[in-house]
Write an enzyme that holds these catalytic residues in place. Structure first.
Site, PDB file in Angstrom:
ATOM      1  N   ASP A 144     -10.791  11.467  -4.845  1.00 14.37           N
ATOM      2  CA  ASP A 144     -11.693  11.755  -5.226  1.00 14.37           C
ATOM      3  C   ASP A 144     -11.193  13.138  -5.780  1.00 14.37           C
ATOM      4  O   ASP A 144     -12.474  14.508  -6.201  1.00 14.37           O
ATOM      5  CB  ASP A 144     -11.851  12.836  -3.610  1.00 14.37           C
ATOM      6  CG  ASP A 144     -10.393  13.357  -3.086  1.00 14.37           C
ATOM      7  OD1 ASP A 144      -8.762  13.084  -3.181  1.00 14.37           O
ATOM      8  OD2 ASP A 144     -10.354  14.434  -3.261  1.00 14.37           O
ATOM      9  N   LYS A 150      -1.533  21.965  -8.296  1.00  7.19           N
ATOM     10  CA  LYS A 150      -0.804  22.692  -8.670  1.00  7.19           C
ATOM     11  C   LYS A 150      -0.047  22.191 -10.148  1.00  7.19           C
ATOM     12  O   LYS A 150       0.935  21.596 -10.294  1.00  7.19           O
ATOM     13  CB  LYS A 150      -0.390  24.000  -8.032  1.00  7.19           C
ATOM     14  CG  LYS A 150      -0.018  24.795  -7.132  1.00  7.19           C
ATOM     15  CD  LYS A 150       0.655  26.233  -6.184  1.00  7.19           C
ATOM     16  CE  LYS A 150      -0.529  26.383  -5.060  1.00  7.19           C
ATOM     17  NZ  LYS A 150       0.512  26.675  -4.115  1.00  7.19           N
ATOM     18  N   ASP A 177      -2.204  11.552  -2.856  1.00  7.18           N
ATOM     19  CA  ASP A 177      -1.869  12.908  -2.548  1.00  7.18           C
ATOM     20  C   ASP A 177      -2.494  14.285  -4.339  1.00  7.18           C
ATOM     21  O   ASP A 177      -1.226  13.243  -4.604  1.00  7.18           O
ATOM     22  CB  ASP A 177      -0.957  14.089  -2.294  1.00  7.18           C
ATOM     23  CG  ASP A 177      -0.622  13.533  -0.577  1.00  7.18           C
ATOM     24  OD1 ASP A 177      -1.374  13.380  -0.242  1.00  7.18           O
ATOM     25  OD2 ASP A 177       0.671  13.783  -0.090  1.00  7.18           O
ATOM     26  N   ASP A 223       9.882   7.273   0.787  1.00  8.31           N
ATOM     27  CA  ASP A 223       9.557   7.451  -0.996  1.00  8.31           C
ATOM     28  C   ASP A 223       9.008   6.704  -1.560  1.00  8.31           C
ATOM     29  O   ASP A 223       9.402   5.440  -2.213  1.00  8.31           O
ATOM     30  CB  ASP A 223       9.870   8.549  -1.147  1.00  8.31           C
ATOM     31  CG  ASP A 223       9.395   9.072  -2.892  1.00  8.31           C
ATOM     32  OD1 ASP A 223       9.398   8.174  -3.070  1.00  8.31           O
ATOM     33  OD2 ASP A 223       9.240  10.595  -2.557  1.00  8.31           O
ATOM     34  N   GLU A 271       0.969  -1.331  -0.163  1.00  2.00           N
ATOM     35  CA  GLU A 271      -0.211  -0.362  -0.006  1.00  2.00           C
ATOM     36  C   GLU A 271       1.338   1.738   0.088  1.00  2.00           C
ATOM     37  O   GLU A 271       1.887   1.239   0.745  1.00  2.00           O
ATOM     38  CB  GLU A 271      -1.210  -0.282   1.195  1.00  2.00           C
ATOM     39  CG  GLU A 271      -1.692   1.377   0.790  1.00  2.00           C
ATOM     40  CD  GLU A 271      -2.734   2.323   2.155  1.00  2.00           C
ATOM     41  OE1 GLU A 271      -2.059   1.535   3.546  1.00  2.00           O
ATOM     42  OE2 GLU A 271      -3.473   2.393   2.095  1.00  2.00           O
TER      43      GLU A 271
HETATM   44  C1  LIG Z   1      -4.292  12.133   1.014  1.00  2.00           C
HETATM   45  S1  LIG Z   1      -3.597  10.599   2.098  1.00  2.00           S
HETATM   46  C2  LIG Z   1      -4.232   9.711   1.763  1.00  2.00           C
HETATM   47  C3  LIG Z   1      -3.636   8.732   2.976  1.00  2.00           C
HETATM   48  C4  LIG Z   1      -4.149   7.358   2.576  1.00  2.00           C
HETATM   49  N1  LIG Z   1      -4.131   6.432   2.045  1.00  2.00           N
HETATM   50  C5  LIG Z   1      -6.217   7.472   3.370  1.00  2.00           C
HETATM   51  O1  LIG Z   1      -6.753   7.236   2.434  1.00  2.00           O
HETATM   52  O2  LIG Z   1      -6.531   7.950   3.968  1.00  2.00           O
HETATM   53  C6  LIG Z   1      -1.932  11.167   1.212  1.00  2.00           C
HETATM   54  C7  LIG Z   1      -0.695   9.898   2.587  1.00  2.00           C
HETATM   55  O3  LIG Z   1       0.319   9.496   0.826  1.00  2.00           O
HETATM   56  C8  LIG Z   1       1.544   9.472   2.167  1.00  2.00           C
HETATM   57  N2  LIG Z   1       2.564  10.370   0.694  1.00  2.00           N
HETATM   58  C9  LIG Z   1       2.383  11.382  -0.952  1.00  2.00           C
HETATM   59  N3  LIG Z   1       3.515  10.542  -1.533  1.00  2.00           N
HETATM   60  C10 LIG Z   1       4.028   9.687  -1.080  1.00  2.00           C
HETATM   61  C11 LIG Z   1       4.848   9.030  -0.954  1.00  2.00           C
HETATM   62  N4  LIG Z   1       5.611   9.396  -2.919  1.00  2.00           N
HETATM   63  N5  LIG Z   1       5.197   7.643  -0.478  1.00  2.00           N
HETATM   64  C12 LIG Z   1       4.881   7.818   0.389  1.00  2.00           C
HETATM   65  N6  LIG Z   1       3.666   8.397   1.160  1.00  2.00           N
HETATM   66  C13 LIG Z   1       3.141   9.323   0.729  1.00  2.00           C
HETATM   67  C14 LIG Z   1       0.405  11.047   2.535  1.00  2.00           C
HETATM   68  O4  LIG Z   1       2.345  11.107   3.007  1.00  2.00           O
HETATM   69  C15 LIG Z   1       0.263  11.188   3.196  1.00  2.00           C
HETATM   70  O5  LIG Z   1      -0.119  10.560   4.422  1.00  2.00           O
END
Ligand SMILES: C[S@@+](CC[C@H](N)C(=O)[O-])C[C@H]1O[C@@H](n2cnc3c(N)ncnc32)[C@H](O)[C@@H]1O
Length: 232
Positions: free
Chosen positions: A167, A135, A131, A108, A56
């Site tokens: 979303d 932008k 995320d 990452d 995940e």
């Molecule tokens: C909008 S949140 C969604 C969290 C979860 N999947 C949910 O649906 O509740 C996006 C998550 O992805 C993590 N994230 C974003 N880019 C990432 C990356 N390159 N590697 C690991 N985690 C990442 C962020 O820190 C954040 O916790």
């Protein structure tokens, strides 16, 4: 940053969090000549290394893993979350839930999958509410890129699945542009409808924290599954 987690210092990732210093050594200098030299024995991080592996990306506070992993004791789950406080929160929840088939990694995910995951290592890659980086100058930070779709093709077993929910309408349009290049008839993946896991509550797509938060706001969701070819 505390991310609204007031008691971060009390969170305990013991037994769940992967120690980066020992498990993820630096890439060798000649990595470009020998890409597989960076691959790690990920399966050995689990109590039963023989089990299939699901990854995940962006686990947040770990809700999907805490819900899903107990219903699939015959599967290992690796959650990857690069925000340290969220990683701690997820690992602490998983530790308290006593789930031997889940490990968490604070790194990452895009770079990890590109450099560290062996070919054919995973049966499923989950990407939920990634995320959106709305932008234009930040779009290149989005997880869904041509390189990512190529990497998933490599790390998925034949017939393995990349499952995506978002979303965000603009990010979805971006994904659709990429999917058009990477799914049949133009590309290798087959595209099939997203099947909600049994742990999703009634009316939910997958049932993560962000889905629950956004549902209250009345947002719509987009979901799909890309299936890797049976012959790699
Ligand atoms: C909008 S949140 C969604 C969290 C979860 N999947 C949910 O649906 O509740 C996006 C998550 O992805 C993590 N994230 C974003 N880019 C990432 C990356 N390159 N590697 C690991 N985690 C990442 C962020 O820190 C954040 O916790």
């Amino acid at each position: 940053m505390s991310f609204g987690l007031s008691n971060v210092k009390d969170l305990d990732p013991t037994g769940v969090g992967i120690d980066l210093a020992t498990a993820v050594p630096p890439l060798p200098d000649d990595i470009l000549q020998r890409p597989s030299a960076g691959h790690l024995p990920i399966h050995s991080w689990f109590a039963d290394p023989s089990l299939p592996l699901e990854i995940e990306i962006g686990s947040g506070k770990g809700t999907f893993l805490v819900q899903q992993a107990p219903t699939q004791p015959g599967t290992n789950f690796l959650g990857i979350e690069y925000a340290h406080d969220f990683y701690l929160s997820a690992a602490d929840r998983i530790r308290r839930a006593k789930l031997p088939n889940v490990r968490m990694l604070c790194i990452d995910a895009g770079e990890f999958i590109h450099w560290r995951v062996p070919d054919g290592a995973a049966t499923v890659v989950h990407l939920y509410f990634a995320d959106p980086w709305p932008k234009t100058r930040h779009n290149r930070r989005r997880m869904v890129q041509d390189r990512f779709l190529q990497d998933c093709l490599r790390v998925l077993k034949p017939g393995g699945e990349l499952r995506i929910v978002t979303d965000h309408n603009d990010y979805w349009a971006w994904m659709e542009e990429h999917f058009a290049r990477w799914t049949k008839p133009n590309g290798p993946y087959a595209r099939v409808p997203f099947l909600s896991p049994p742990t999703a509550r009634e009316g939910e797509v997958v049932g993560t924290n962000f889905e629950r938060k956004y549902r209250v706001e009345g947002r719509d969701f987009h979901a799909t599954t890309l299936v890797a070819p049976m012959v790699p």
